[in-house]
Design a protein around this motif. Structure first.
Motif, PDB file in Angstrom:
ATOM      1  N   GLU A 185      43.925  48.061  51.119  1.00 16.07           N
ATOM      2  CA  GLU A 185      44.949  47.924  50.078  1.00 16.07           C
ATOM      3  C   GLU A 185      44.654  48.795  48.858  1.00 16.07           C
ATOM      4  O   GLU A 185      45.155  48.546  47.766  1.00 16.07           O
ATOM      5  N   ILE A 186      43.880  49.863  49.062  1.00 12.49           N
ATOM      6  CA  ILE A 186      43.498  50.759  47.977  1.00 12.49           C
ATOM      7  C   ILE A 186      44.724  51.333  47.276  1.00 12.49           C
ATOM      8  O   ILE A 186      44.827  51.332  46.039  1.00 12.49           O
ATOM      9  N   ARG A 188      47.783  50.234  47.151  1.00 12.46           N
ATOM     10  CA  ARG A 188      48.544  49.201  46.456  1.00 12.46           C
ATOM     11  C   ARG A 188      47.880  48.853  45.126  1.00 12.46           C
ATOM     12  O   ARG A 188      48.556  48.686  44.105  1.00 12.46           O
ATOM     13  N   ILE A 189      46.570  48.757  45.111  1.00 14.22           N
ATOM     14  CA  ILE A 189      45.829  48.460  43.887  1.00 14.22           C
ATOM     15  C   ILE A 189      45.983  49.601  42.886  1.00 14.22           C
ATOM     16  O   ILE A 189      46.242  49.382  41.694  1.00 14.22           O
ATOM     17  N   SER A 190      45.839  50.829  43.364  1.00 11.41           N
ATOM     18  CA  SER A 190      45.930  51.995  42.482  1.00 11.41           C
ATOM     19  C   SER A 190      47.291  52.080  41.802  1.00 11.41           C
ATOM     20  O   SER A 190      47.378  52.300  40.589  1.00 11.41           O
ATOM     21  N   SER A 191      48.345  51.891  42.581  1.00 11.28           N
ATOM     22  CA  SER A 191      49.693  51.999  42.004  1.00 11.28           C
ATOM     23  C   SER A 191      49.983  50.846  41.053  1.00 11.28           C
ATOM     24  O   SER A 191      50.682  51.012  40.051  1.00 11.28           O
ATOM     25  N   ALA A 192      49.433  49.663  41.331  1.00  7.65           N
ATOM     26  CA  ALA A 192      49.671  48.513  40.458  1.00  7.65           C
ATOM     27  C   ALA A 192      49.012  48.692  39.101  1.00  7.65           C
ATOM     28  O   ALA A 192      49.554  48.274  38.068  1.00  7.65           O
ATOM     29  N   ARG A 193      47.849  49.321  39.059  1.00 14.35           N
ATOM     30  CA  ARG A 193      47.085  49.398  37.817  1.00 14.35           C
ATOM     31  C   ARG A 193      47.316  50.699  37.057  1.00 14.35           C
ATOM     32  O   ARG A 193      46.694  50.936  36.020  1.00 14.35           O
ATOM     33  N   THR A 194      48.176  51.557  37.578  1.00 13.40           N
ATOM     34  CA  THR A 194      48.521  52.789  36.889  1.00 13.40           C
ATOM     35  C   THR A 194      49.912  52.631  36.294  1.00 13.40           C
ATOM     36  O   THR A 194      50.921  52.809  36.978  1.00 13.40           O
ATOM     37  N   ASN A 195      49.995  52.239  35.030  1.00 13.09           N
ATOM     38  CA  ASN A 195      51.294  52.091  34.371  1.00 13.09           C
ATOM     39  C   ASN A 195      51.084  52.006  32.862  1.00 13.09           C
ATOM     40  O   ASN A 195      49.967  51.795  32.372  1.00 13.09           O
ATOM     41  N   GLN A 196      52.161  52.165  32.125  1.00 16.25           N
ATOM     42  CA  GLN A 196      52.091  52.233  30.676  1.00 16.25           C
ATOM     43  C   GLN A 196      51.634  50.916  30.056  1.00 16.25           C
ATOM     44  O   GLN A 196      50.871  50.896  29.089  1.00 16.25           O
ATOM     45  N   TRP A 217      36.228  48.964  42.223  1.00 13.31           N
ATOM     46  CA  TRP A 217      36.672  47.637  41.795  1.00 13.31           C
ATOM     47  C   TRP A 217      36.482  46.613  42.899  1.00 13.31           C
ATOM     48  O   TRP A 217      35.993  45.504  42.661  1.00 13.31           O
ATOM     49  N   LEU A 218      36.828  46.971  44.135  1.00 16.76           N
ATOM     50  CA  LEU A 218      36.656  46.045  45.256  1.00 16.76           C
ATOM     51  C   LEU A 218      35.184  45.717  45.473  1.00 16.76           C
ATOM     52  O   LEU A 218      34.827  44.565  45.740  1.00 16.76           O
ATOM     53  N   LYS A 219      34.316  46.715  45.364  1.00 19.48           N
ATOM     54  CA  LYS A 219      32.886  46.453  45.502  1.00 19.48           C
ATOM     55  C   LYS A 219      32.394  45.531  44.385  1.00 19.48           C
ATOM     56  O   LYS A 219      31.563  44.642  44.612  1.00 19.48           O
ATOM     57  N   ASP A 220      32.915  45.728  43.187  1.00 21.05           N
ATOM     58  CA  ASP A 220      32.496  44.900  42.065  1.00 21.05           C
ATOM     59  C   ASP A 220      32.966  43.460  42.239  1.00 21.05           C
ATOM     60  O   ASP A 220      32.276  42.531  41.819  1.00 21.05           O
ATOM     61  N   LEU A 221      34.128  43.263  42.865  1.00 21.97           N
ATOM     62  CA  LEU A 221      34.597  41.902  43.127  1.00 21.97           C
ATOM     63  C   LEU A 221      33.578  41.140  43.965  1.00 21.97           C
ATOM     64  O   LEU A 221      33.260  39.978  43.688  1.00 21.97           O
ATOM     65  N   ALA A 222      33.103  41.784  45.031  1.00 21.02           N
ATOM     66  CA  ALA A 222      32.116  41.135  45.899  1.00 21.02           C
ATOM     67  C   ALA A 222      30.828  40.849  45.144  1.00 21.02           C
ATOM     68  O   ALA A 222      30.211  39.785  45.311  1.00 21.02           O
ATOM     69  N   GLU A 223      30.412  41.787  44.289  1.00 18.98           N
ATOM     70  CA  GLU A 223      29.184  41.609  43.508  1.00 18.98           C
ATOM     71  C   GLU A 223      29.324  40.432  42.541  1.00 18.98           C
ATOM     72  O   GLU A 223      28.414  39.603  42.407  1.00 18.98           O
ATOM     73  N   GLN A 224      30.469  40.352  41.870  1.00 15.72           N
ATOM     74  CA  GLN A 224      30.689  39.279  40.895  1.00 15.72           C
ATOM     75  C   GLN A 224      30.702  37.913  41.582  1.00 15.72           C
ATOM     76  O   GLN A 224      30.163  36.927  41.063  1.00 15.72           O
ATOM     77  N   ALA A 225      31.335  37.837  42.755  1.00 14.49           N
ATOM     78  CA  ALA A 225      31.376  36.559  43.484  1.00 14.49           C
ATOM     79  C   ALA A 225      29.982  36.156  43.954  1.00 14.49           C
ATOM     80  O   ALA A 225      29.604  34.982  43.892  1.00 14.49           O
ATOM     81  N   ASP A 237      52.669  38.085  49.378  1.00 12.35           N
ATOM     82  CA  ASP A 237      53.882  37.463  49.892  1.00 12.35           C
ATOM     83  C   ASP A 237      53.534  36.666  51.150  1.00 12.35           C
ATOM     84  O   ASP A 237      52.891  37.190  52.061  1.00 12.35           O
ATOM     85  N   ALA A 238      53.943  35.411  51.212  1.00 10.76           N
ATOM     86  CA  ALA A 238      53.570  34.563  52.344  1.00 10.76           C
ATOM     87  C   ALA A 238      54.155  35.067  53.651  1.00 10.76           C
ATOM     88  O   ALA A 238      53.565  34.867  54.715  1.00 10.76           O
ATOM     89  N   ALA A 239      55.318  35.725  53.597  1.00 13.87           N
ATOM     90  CA  ALA A 239      55.976  36.170  54.823  1.00 13.87           C
ATOM     91  C   ALA A 239      55.461  37.528  55.294  1.00 13.87           C
ATOM     92  O   ALA A 239      55.219  37.731  56.486  1.00 13.87           O
ATOM     93  N   THR A 240      55.259  38.475  54.353  1.00 15.20           N
ATOM     94  CA  THR A 240      54.885  39.840  54.737  1.00 15.20           C
ATOM     95  C   THR A 240      53.416  40.160  54.513  1.00 15.20           C
ATOM     96  O   THR A 240      52.915  41.151  55.022  1.00 15.20           O
ATOM     97  N   ASP A 241      52.715  39.345  53.720  1.00 18.09           N
ATOM     98  CA  ASP A 241      51.318  39.536  53.315  1.00 18.09           C
ATOM     99  C   ASP A 241      51.143  40.752  52.405  1.00 18.09           C
ATOM    100  O   ASP A 241      50.031  41.195  52.165  1.00 18.09           O
ATOM    101  N   LEU A 242      52.218  41.294  51.845  1.00 15.98           N
ATOM    102  CA  LEU A 242      52.127  42.414  50.917  1.00 15.98           C
ATOM    103  C   LEU A 242      51.518  41.936  49.607  1.00 15.98           C
ATOM    104  O   LEU A 242      51.920  40.911  49.046  1.00 15.98           O
ATOM    105  N   GLY A 243      50.543  42.679  49.075  1.00 14.42           N
ATOM    106  CA  GLY A 243      49.926  42.342  47.815  1.00 14.42           C
ATOM    107  C   GLY A 243      50.897  42.520  46.660  1.00 14.42           C
ATOM    108  O   GLY A 243      51.454  43.606  46.471  1.00 14.42           O
ATOM    109  N   LEU A 244      51.086  41.465  45.882  1.00 16.44           N
ATOM    110  CA  LEU A 244      52.033  41.491  44.770  1.00 16.44           C
ATOM    111  C   LEU A 244      51.339  41.556  43.415  1.00 16.44           C
ATOM    112  O   LEU A 244      51.926  42.028  42.444  1.00 16.44           O
ATOM    113  N   GLY A 245      50.114  41.059  43.339  1.00 20.88           N
ATOM    114  CA  GLY A 245      49.410  41.040  42.070  1.00 20.88           C
ATOM    115  C   GLY A 245      48.012  40.502  42.227  1.00 20.88           C
ATOM    116  O   GLY A 245      47.535  40.276  43.345  1.00 20.88           O
TER     117      GLY A 245
END
Length: 359
Positions: A185-186, A188-196, A217-225, A237-245
């Motif tokens: 989901e790289i 999807r994450i990149s496009s979500a966090r690139t905005n004004q 960021w994904l590696k840091d998530l695992a480290e933090q947990a 999304d429960a139906a499509t599994d698309l990352g929304l946020g």
């Protein structure tokens, strides 16, 4: 459950099988030599103190200590696949650490593993090793210098975990699923966090947020947990599994406090998804551990006073505005006031229209 002993001839098939599973360069003859006389010679020379790990009456792997010139040692271990996942490695490491301190008199026992070797790190965590720094290029594996995690344990240290290793539970409603982020989901994450808006309200986040930033960021998530500091969920999304946020739980205190942060992909905004995700997460956070929850007592949301979108989400999820600090939130162009919202376990019980979580 676990016995540490010297090698026997009937260990050879198990040793060969383990070498094949690991896919290394250690061949059949190497295994025969190691079991037949290599371990004994290493003991005699004092270079390695290796035990066979016996579990359920058969060869399950090996664990050993490698002494150094300063009166310390490093621990090394490996298991056959059939013996993994049952706590065998942790039991074996506790036994060999006890041997190292109480019989050999070592002052410190070190551990290292190549970055990404989570099973080895999990064993070190379970057996009480203190987490040391990640050292770039510490070891050579397959002809390449490799970054490594490090750790150590002292004679008087408890041989149990020093902090929580947080696991991301999957939480669901009829519309959304809160789950871990995936490596695929790289984009999807990149496009979500690139905005004004992100650039304005969170100026410490690189813009544009590149694929390399997302991987870090994904590696840091695992480290933090793994160090008990933070949990991150992908809101899908429960139906499509698309990352929304994304939903983050951090600043976790021993008294049951925690803080929430969140962001949405631009194409998922305006549908009430984030408020629903917060209600689902707070249901889990305040639920008792015996019921599958976190057992928390208080949650906080802090944001810029001018961040109306974040504030509306907090209010829609029934958080209470409890204070404003003047000029305490740094934006890209100036310093804004910081507003604080909170929610208590007692609020969760009293309020209606709650969204129960399911795992």
């Amino acid at each position: 459950m676990v016995v540490l002993r010297g090698p026997r001839d009937d260990d050879l098939p198990g040793a060969i099988e383990r070498n094949v599973e690991d896919g290394g360069t250690f061949g059949v003859q190497d295994a025969r030599n190691w079991i037949g006389y290599g371990i004994a010679e290493a003991w005699a020379a004092g270079t390695q103190l290796v035990f066979v790990v016996e579990h359920e009456g058969r060869y399950a792997g090996s664990v050993g200590l490698r002494p150094d010139a300063m009166g310390n040692a490093s621990v090394h271990f490996g298991l056959s696949r059939w013996a993994r996942g049952a706590g065998v490695a942790a039991r074996a490491v506790r036994l060999v650490v006890g041997f190292g301190f109480e019989v050999c008199g070592f002052h410190v026992i070190h551990w290292w593993a190549a970055v990404g070797n989570w099973p080895s790190r999990r064993v070190a965590w379970a057996t009480g090793f203190r987490a040391g720094p990640m050292i770039p290029g510490l070891v050579e594996l397959a002809g390449r210098r490799t970054d490594a995690w490090t750790g150590w344990i002292l004679p008087g240290d408890p041989r149990e975990p020093r902090q929580r290793w947080l696991e991301v539970p999957v939480l669901e409603t009829s519309r959304i699923r809160l789950r871990p982020w995936r490596d695929d989901e790289i984009d999807r994450i990149s496009s979500a966090r690139t905005n004004q808006a992100t650039a304005h309200f969170l100026p410490f986040i690189p813009q544009p947020f590149s694929a390399e930033d997302a991987r870090w960021w994904l590696k840091d998530l695992a480290e933090q947990a793994a160090t008990g500091r933070r949990l991150n969920w992908c809101i899908a999304d429960a139906a499509t599994d698309l990352g929304l946020g994304n939903l983050t739980l951090f600043n976790l205190g021993k008294d049951g406090d925690g803080e929430l942060g969140y962001w949405m992909h631009p194409d998922a905004q305006g549908r009430g998804v984030m408020a629903e995700a917060l209600r689902c997460l707070t249901s889990w956070y305040f639920a008792a551990r015996a019921d599958g929850g976190f057992g928390g007592s208080r949650l906080v949301i802090r944001t810029a006073a001018s961040n109306q979108a974040a504030r509306k989400v907090a209010e829609a999820a029934a958080f209470h505005h409890v204070g404003t600090e003047r000029e305490a939130f740094r934006l890209a162009t100036h310093t804004d006031d910081r507003v604080t919202y909170d929610l208590l376990a007692s609020d969760q019980i009293a309020r209606s229209g709650d969204i129960p979580f399911s795992t």
